[in-house]
Scaffold this motif. Structure first.
Motif, mmCIF file in Angstrom:
data_model
loop_
_atom_site.group_PDB
_atom_site.id
_atom_site.type_symbol
_atom_site.label_atom_id
_atom_site.label_comp_id
_atom_site.label_asym_id
_atom_site.label_seq_id
_atom_site.Cartn_x
_atom_site.Cartn_y
_atom_site.Cartn_z
ATOM 1 N N LEU A 145 69.354 16.659 10.066
ATOM 2 C CA LEU A 145 70.549 15.913 10.480
ATOM 3 C C LEU A 145 70.176 14.568 11.101
ATOM 4 O O LEU A 145 70.854 13.556 10.873
ATOM 5 C CB LEU A 145 71.360 16.754 11.468
ATOM 6 C CG LEU A 145 71.984 18.050 10.903
ATOM 7 C CD1 LEU A 145 72.520 18.910 12.026
ATOM 8 C CD2 LEU A 145 73.073 17.719 9.893
ATOM 9 N N GLN A 146 69.117 14.565 11.898
ATOM 10 C CA GLN A 146 68.682 13.304 12.501
ATOM 11 C C GLN A 146 68.271 12.306 11.435
ATOM 12 O O GLN A 146 68.633 11.129 11.479
ATOM 13 C CB GLN A 146 67.523 13.572 13.465
ATOM 14 C CG GLN A 146 67.141 12.386 14.341
ATOM 15 C CD GLN A 146 66.322 11.338 13.609
ATOM 16 O OE1 GLN A 146 65.428 11.686 12.835
ATOM 17 N NE2 GLN A 146 66.640 10.065 13.830
ATOM 18 N N HIS A 147 67.503 12.781 10.451
ATOM 19 C CA HIS A 147 67.045 11.888 9.380
ATOM 20 C C HIS A 147 68.215 11.407 8.521
ATOM 21 O O HIS A 147 68.264 10.235 8.117
ATOM 22 C CB HIS A 147 66.026 12.627 8.514
ATOM 23 C CG HIS A 147 65.530 11.827 7.353
ATOM 24 N ND1 HIS A 147 64.617 10.802 7.488
ATOM 25 C CD2 HIS A 147 65.836 11.879 6.013
ATOM 26 C CE1 HIS A 147 64.363 10.274 6.310
ATOM 27 N NE2 HIS A 147 65.097 10.902 5.404
ATOM 28 N N LYS A 148 69.149 12.277 8.269
ATOM 29 C CA LYS A 148 70.268 11.929 7.393
ATOM 30 C C LYS A 148 71.205 10.908 8.030
ATOM 31 O O LYS A 148 71.647 9.964 7.374
ATOM 32 C CB LYS A 148 71.053 13.200 7.031
ATOM 33 C CG LYS A 148 72.243 12.969 6.106
ATOM 34 C CD LYS A 148 72.909 14.281 5.740
ATOM 35 C CE LYS A 148 74.109 14.050 4.833
ATOM 36 N NZ LYS A 148 73.731 13.547 3.502
ATOM 37 N N TYR A 149 71.478 11.097 9.332
ATOM 38 C CA TYR A 149 72.478 10.249 9.978
ATOM 39 C C TYR A 149 71.883 9.238 10.960
ATOM 40 O O TYR A 149 72.610 8.380 11.467
ATOM 41 C CB TYR A 149 73.491 11.129 10.730
ATOM 42 C CG TYR A 149 74.289 12.029 9.814
ATOM 43 C CD1 TYR A 149 75.125 11.496 8.841
ATOM 44 C CD2 TYR A 149 74.184 13.416 9.909
ATOM 45 C CE1 TYR A 149 75.858 12.322 7.995
ATOM 46 C CE2 TYR A 149 74.907 14.247 9.070
ATOM 47 C CZ TYR A 149 75.734 13.697 8.106
ATOM 48 O OH TYR A 149 76.444 14.500 7.270
ATOM 49 N N GLY A 150 70.590 9.356 11.261
ATOM 50 C CA GLY A 150 70.008 8.487 12.277
ATOM 51 C C GLY A 150 70.540 8.784 13.658
ATOM 52 O O GLY A 150 70.524 7.920 14.541
ATOM 53 N N ALA A 151 71.007 10.005 13.867
ATOM 54 C CA ALA A 151 71.665 10.380 15.125
ATOM 55 C C ALA A 151 70.656 10.909 16.132
ATOM 56 O O ALA A 151 69.575 11.383 15.776
ATOM 57 C CB ALA A 151 72.738 11.435 14.854
#
Length: 823
Positions: A187-193
Motif C-alpha cells: 500500500l505504501q508503494h502503491k500510494y506513496g502513503a
C-alpha cells in the motif's frame, strides 16, 4: 504507547532504520518465548558486547564442562518448574474472569503468530493471507505468491480506492493485523502513503520493521504492537483503514468495527476482508456439524465465535457508515488452502513445521478443515467496504456516539482459555517468574525481574556484581588456575544463567534445543552429518568387499563416531562465528536467524562457539597418540579458514576469490581427503599420502566443484544486505542474473559430466563382463541424470531478483549435495 504514535514529517510512527532507535539495534520488547520461554517480557540490547573470541583457549574447557553439568540437571529442573506451573495454573483458573478470557485469547493469538510467522515467511513469503485466483487456475508456488499480491490489488479496485495522484488517494494508511507488513509495504508503494501496521505479535512487528527497512521503506512504513480493540491512536487519523484477514480474531466484533470507524478520517474508507460463516435465515442457526467444524478451527487458530457477513453489515449500519459495499469471494480463493497443504508436505515444509513447534503443527493439522469448510459452504470469504461520513453530514457520528450506537448490538465474547499470564496493550510482553540477575538480560534478551515487574536495564554491565560470578574469588582458590580465571568464571556463569532461564520457562528445553539447532545453520550441519560417514564408508568399501560388512562394521562405526562428533563441533564453530560477525547483514538478509531475531544474544553465541572449539581442542589433546593426524589437520585448517573468513581484520568474505577458495577447500578438499585418509589409517588399509588413490581424488574433485557452486550461489539472495554493508561479493559486482546463470551452468556441467563418465564406464564394464561394476556405474549415472533433471526443474520459474525464490532454489541445490554423498 501514545507517544509512539506520531505522523512526523518523515513518516516515522514506530520504526525508521537500523540505528540506535531501532528495536533491532537498541532496546525493544519481544515476547519471551522467542527467548526460550513463554510469559516473559524482553527488553534487550540487540548487540550486547560478546565474550572476546581471542580468549578461546582459556574458556572453551570451562564452557564445555558447564554444558555437560547443565544437561545432566536440566531434566529435573524442568520437571520441577512444570509442576509449579500446573499448580499455579489451577489456582489461576478458579479466579479467571471474562475480561481475562479475552486477554488470554489475544495472548494466544500473539503466541501463535510469534511461532508461525517465520515458518510462513520461509514457505510463502511476506503475505499472510489468501490469494485471488481466476477460474480454472493451475500454477506453481511463484504464481500462488503472485495471487496473494493480486488479492490486494483486486480488493483495492473492488473498493474503489483512487489511484495515486487522483483526488481522494489515501495519504495515511492503517493496516490492522499487519502480519509481517506485506500489505503495508504494498500500500505504501502503491500510494506513496505513510503506513502504520499494528499486530499483537512482537515477533511480527520486528520482522515487519526489518523487511521494510531492507526495502528502503523504513521511513514510510512503521509497525507497533497494539490491540485492535484498544487502538492507541487519536480519532480521525487515517484516510484508509485496511484489515486483511484479521477480523476473525476479534472477540468483540462491534468494538472492533467501532475502533475502525473512530480512527478513520471523515470521508475516509475502511476495507474489511475476513473469514465469516454463511449468512443465516431469520431464526436459523448453524447445524451441529458446522459448529463442530468451526470449534476445531477455533482451537487451532485462536478464534472466538464466528459471525456472518450480514452481522458485520448490521454493525456498520449502527455506526453510521456510508456507501457500504459487500461481496463474497469464496470461489476466488478456493485453490489457496490446497496449495498451502501441499507446501506443508514437502521436505522444506516438514522442516519448517518442526522448527515452528507445536503451535504451528497444530495449525497445519487443521488446514484441511478450512478447505472442507469452504467446500461445504460453511465458511465464506467476505469483503466489506464503506466510508465514514464527512464532517457535518447527516450520518456523521462522534466516537462517543458510535460507541452508544453499538451498545445495543450483541457482543461476541470468547471462551476462557487458561494461560499463565495476562496481556496488556500498553505492555505487550508478559511478566516473568525468575530472578533479577542482569546477566539473563545479556544472555537471552528476554528476562524480566519478577520482583519489580520492570524490565532490567539492557545497558547494565554483564558482570557488574559479585553475585553474577556465582561466588567470590576466595571460594575458588583451590581450583586449578584455569578455573580461577575471571574469563572462565564468566563463561561458566553465562551458561549457568542460561540453564536457569531455560528451566524457568515453559517449553524451555525444546526452545533451547531449537535455538541452538537454528544457530548451527542446519543445512550445513546436515551436510557434515552425511559427508563424514559417507566418506569413511567409501574408504572402507574395498575391505567390506573382501571381508563382508559384518566383519568391518564394528570398527567402522567406532571410526565414524570418533570423527563425526568433533566434525560437527567445527561446523558449529564456523557457522556460529559467521553469524556473530555478520549480525548487521543478517538483520537485512536473514532476520529470522537466532541472533537478529533476538532469540540468542551475542554472548551466548560466543560461548557456544568457544565450547564447540574447546571440545575439538580437547579431543585433539586426548588423542595425540591415536594416529588421527589427518583429522587434526582437517579440523585445524577448517577452523582457521572459518575464523579468517568471518573475523576482522582478515574477513576473507570481502574478497570473492578468497571466499570461494575457502569454501572449496573446506567442503571439497579437507572433508573428503582428511576423513578418507583417517578412515584408511584407522582401518589399517594405508598410511600417509598413499591413502590418496584415484577414487579419493575423483571424489574430492567432484565435491570441490560442488563447493564452487555453493560459493557462487550463496550470496545471490543476500545482495541487499551485502550492498548495505559494503561486502563486494560477485553477486553484488555482476548482478543476480549473471551469478545465478554462472552457478547453475557450473552445476549443470558437473552433473552432465558425472552422468557421462559413469555412463561410459558402465558400457566398458559390461563389455568386459563385469556385470556388477557396470550396474553400479549405470545406477550412479542415472542418479546424476535425475539430479540434473531435478535442478533444471527447480530452476525454471525462479526470478534472479526474487530473493525468496533464489534462496529456495539454493536449498534445493543443497539437497543434491546431500544426495551426492548418499550415492
Amino acid at each position: 504507547m501514545d507517544s509512539a504514535y506520531s505522523l512526523d514529517p518523515r513518516g516515522n510512527l514506530a520504526f525508521t532504520s537500523l540505528r540506535a532507535s531501532s528495536p533491532l539495534a537498541a532496546g525493544s520488547s519481544l515476547r519471551g518465548h522467542d527467548q526460550l520461554g513463554v510469559g516473559l517480557e524482553a527488553n534487550h540490547d540487540g548487540r550486547p558486547d560478546m565474550l572476546p573470541l581471542d580468549a578461546t583457549n582459556s574458556t572453551g574447557g570451562a564452557a564445555w564442562l558447564m554444558t555437560s553439568l547443565l544437561i545432566s540437571g536440566l531434566g529435573l529442573s524442568a520437571m520441577r518448574h512444570r509442576r509449579q506451573r500446573r499448580k499455579a495454573g489451577a489456582r489461576g483458573a478458579r479466579a479467571r474472569t471474562t475480561a481475562h478470557a479475552q486477554m488470554t485469547l489475544q495472548e494466544g493469538i500473539a503466541d501463535m503468530y510469534d511461532a508461525a510467522s517465520a515458518v510462513w515467511v520461509e514457505l510463502w513469503g511476506e503475505h499472510l493471507h489468501h490469494g485471488y485466483y481466476p477460474e480454472g487456475f493451475k500454477g506453481n508456488m511463484a504464481q500462488h505468491r503472485a495471487a496473494q499480491v493480486d488479492m490486494i490489488e483486486r480488493t483495492l479496485e473492488w473498493a474503489g480506492v483512487p489511484e495515486k495522484g487522483e483526488e481522494g488517494c489515501p495519504q495515511t494508511v492503517l493496516d490492522v493485523g499487519c502480519g509481517v507488513g506485506g500489505s503495508s509495504r504494498h500500500l505504501q508503494h502503491k500510494y506513496g502513503a505513510k503506513t502504520l501496521g499494528i499486530t499483537l505479535s512482537p515477533k511480527q512487528r520486528d520482522l515487519a520493521q526489518s523487511l521494510s527497512e531492507a526495502r528502503g521503506q523504513g521511513e514510510m512504513c512503521s509497525f507497533q504492537v497494539a490491540d485492535a480493540l484498544k487502538m492507541p491512536f487519536p480519532d480521525n487519523s487515517f484516510d484508509l483503514v485496511w484489515s486483511m484477514e484479521s477480523g476473525e480474531h476479534m472477540p468483540n466484533k462491534p468494538e472492533f468495527m467501532r475502533q475502525l470507524h473512530r480512527v478513520c478520517k471523515p470521508g475516509g474508507r475502511i476495507i474489511l476482508v475476513t473469514w465469516v460463516h454463511r449468512d443465516l435465515e431469520e431464526g436459523e442457526d448453524l447445524k451441529r456439524h458446522e459448529k463442530r467444524l468451526l470449534s476445531w478451527i477455533n482451537k487451532a487458530y485462536h478464534l472466538p465465535r464466528w459471525v456472518s457477513l450480514a452481522d458485520y453489515v448490521e454493525i456498520a449500519k449502527g455506526l453510521g457508515f456510508e456507501n457500504m459495499k459487500i461481496d463474497d469471494w469464496t470461489k476466488n480463493i478456493m485453490p489457496f488452502w490446497g496449495a498451502v497443504i501441499r507446501s506443508a508436505f514437502t521436505p522444506k515444509g516438514w522442516w519448517a513445521l518442526w522448527n515452528g513447534g507445536w503451535q504451528t503443527l497444530k495449525g497445519a493439522l487443521v488446514m484441511p478443515l478450512m478447505s472442507r469448510g469452504y467446500n461445504m459452504g460453511t465458511i465464506k470469504f467476505g469483503l466489506l467496504t464503506a466510508t465514514k461520513a464527512a464532517e457535518g453530514g447527516e450520518a456523521a457520528a462522534s466516537s462517543g456516539g458510535a460507541k452508544t450506537a453499538t451498545n445495543a448490538l450483541p457482543v461476541f465474547s470468547s471462551q476462557a482459555r487458561p494461560r499463565g499470564a495476562r496481556y496488556s496493550p500498553e505492555q505487550p510482553a508478559f511478566a516473568g517468574s525468575f530472578g533479577s540477575n542482569a546477566l539473563s538480560q545479556k544472555l537471552f534478551p528476554g528476562s524480566r525481574t519478577a520482583s519489580s515487574g520492570v524490565a532490567a536495564s539492557s545497558g547494565s554491565s554483564l558482570f557488574s556484581s559479585s553475585s553474577c560470578l556465582g561466588g567470590n574469588e576466595a571460594g575458588s582458590s583451590s581450583a586449578p588456575r584455569f578455573f580461577r580465571s575471571k574469563l572462565a568464571r564468566r563463561a561458566a556463569t553465562t551458561l549457568k544463567e542460561q540453564a536457569h532461564h531455560i528451566s524457568s520457562s515453559q517449553g524451555g528445553v525444546s526452545e533451547a534445543l531449537r535455538t541452538v539447532w537454528d544457530f548451527s545453520r542446519p543445512h550445513t550441519l546436515v551436510g557434515t552429518m552425511l559427508s563424514v560417514p559417507s566418506v569413511m564408508m567409501f574408504a572402507a568399501a574395498p575391505q567390506v568387499a573382501q571381508h563382508g560388512l559384518a566383519a568391518v562394521a564394528p570398527k567402522l562405526l567406532g571410526t565414524v563416531l570418533f570423527g563425526l562428533v568433533p566434525g560437527l563441533c567445527v561446523n558449529l564453530y564456523i557457522t556460529g562465528l559467521n553469524q556473530i560477525y555478520d549480525v548487521d547483514i543478517d538483520r537485512v538478509n536473514k532476520p529470522y536467524l537466532p541472533i537478529p531475531a533476538g532469540r540468542l544474544s551475542l554472548e551466548a553465541a560466543g560461548v557456544l562457539c568457544m565450547a564447540a572449539l574447546g571440545l575439538v581442542a580437547a579431543w585433539s589433546f586426548w588423542n595425540l597418540d591415536s594416529g588421527s593426524w589427518p583429522l587434526r589437520i582437517t579440523f585445524a585448517v577448517s577452523a582457521l579458514l572459518g575464523t579468517v573468513y568471518s573475523m576482522p581484520p582478515f574477513r576473507l568474505k570481502r574478497w570473492p576469490t578468497l571466499a570461494a577458495l575457502s569454501i572449496i577447500t573446506v567442503r571439497g578438499l579437507l572433508v573428503n581427503v582428511g576423513f578418507y585418509c583417517f578412515a584408511m589409517e584407522a582401518l589399517g588399509l594405508a598410511k600417509g599420502f598413499a591413502c590418496l588413490d584415484a577414487r579419493a581424488l575423483a571424489a574430492a574433485a567432484y565435491f570441490a566443484v560442488f563447493g564452487l557452486v555453493i560459493s557462487l550461489m550463496k550470496d545471490v539472495p543476500d545482495i541487499l544486505g551485502d550492498k548495505i554493508k559494503g561486502i563486494e561479493s560477485l553477486s553484488v559486482q555482476l548482478g543476480p542474473e549473471t551469478m545465478l546463470s554462472v552457478a547453475t551452468g557450473v552445476l549443470y556441467s558437473l552433473l552432465t559430466g558425472t552422468m557421462s563418465i559413469f555412463g561410459f564406464g558402465a558400457v566398458q564394464a559390461f563389455q568386459a563382463g563385469a556385470t556388477n561394476l557396470g550396474a553400479t556405474r549405470a545406477a550412479l549415472g542415472l542418479a546424476a541424470l535425475y539430479g540434473l533433471q531435478y535442478v533444471v526443474g527447480r530452476r525454471s520459474g525462479v526470478e534472479p531478483t526474487d530473493a525468496k525464490g533464489v534462496y529456495d532454489f539454493y536449498m534445493d541445490v543443497w539437497k543434491v549435495f546431500y544426495a551426492s554423498y548418499l550415492c
